[in-house]
Design an enzyme around this catalytic site. Structure first.
Site, PDB file in Angstrom:
ATOM      1  N   ARG A  22      -0.826   4.815   2.176  1.00 55.39           N
ATOM      2  CA  ARG A  22      -0.014   4.912   0.951  1.00 55.39           C
ATOM      3  C   ARG A  22      -0.104   6.303   0.333  1.00 55.39           C
ATOM      4  O   ARG A  22       0.902   6.851  -0.123  1.00 55.39           O
ATOM      5  CB  ARG A  22      -0.445   3.857  -0.066  1.00 55.39           C
ATOM      6  CG  ARG A  22      -0.065   2.438   0.352  1.00 55.39           C
ATOM      7  CD  ARG A  22      -0.533   1.388  -0.621  1.00 55.39           C
ATOM      8  NE  ARG A  22      -1.988   1.432  -0.733  1.00 55.39           N
ATOM      9  CZ  ARG A  22      -2.652   1.168  -1.846  1.00 55.39           C
ATOM     10  NH1 ARG A  22      -2.026   0.841  -2.954  1.00 55.39           N
ATOM     11  NH2 ARG A  22      -3.972   1.223  -1.863  1.00 55.39           N
ATOM     12  N   ASN A  40       1.042  -2.003  -0.223  1.00 59.88           N
ATOM     13  CA  ASN A  40       0.510  -2.853   0.835  1.00 59.88           C
ATOM     14  C   ASN A  40       1.106  -4.247   0.688  1.00 59.88           C
ATOM     15  O   ASN A  40       1.339  -4.718  -0.425  1.00 59.88           O
ATOM     16  CB  ASN A  40      -1.014  -2.956   0.741  1.00 59.88           C
ATOM     17  CG  ASN A  40      -1.704  -1.696   1.201  1.00 59.88           C
ATOM     18  OD1 ASN A  40      -1.148  -0.883   1.937  1.00 59.88           O
ATOM     19  ND2 ASN A  40      -2.926  -1.512   0.770  1.00 59.88           N
TER      20      ASN A  40
END
Length: 93
Positions: A22, A40
């Site tokens: 990320r 996620n």
């Protein structure tokens, strides 16, 4: 929808959680000049929304297919969506 701006929703599968995906994604979004977000998913995948000019979005999609050094991308699903005028890229929990 903004003229010339495209939006893609992407699901990246493989070893993509717990490897800095990320944060790497946010850096790549900054480098390519796209807006959107990354998060996620409960199934172990990472979901990314990307908005920008077609060439910028294409560049980001290529980066997502490779992933960061410690990731192992095994699949990328891409769906076109109407743009929503996003102006920043955010990392969601």
């Amino acid at each position: 929808m903004q003229r010339g701006v495209v939006r893609r929703r992407v699901v990246v599968r493989g070893v993509v959680q717990g490897v800095g995906f990320r944060w790497w994604c946010a850096q790549e979004a900054d480098r390519t000049g796209v807006a959107g977000w990354v998060r996620n998913r409960l199934d172990g995948a990472v979901e990314v929304v990307v908005e920008g000019e077609q060439t910028q979005v294409d560049a980001m999609l290529a980066h997502l297919a490779d992933g960061p050094r410690h990731a192992r991308v095994t699949g990328v699903d891409v769906v076109a969506e109407p743009s929503q005028g996003l102006t920043a890229f955010e990392v969601e929990p």
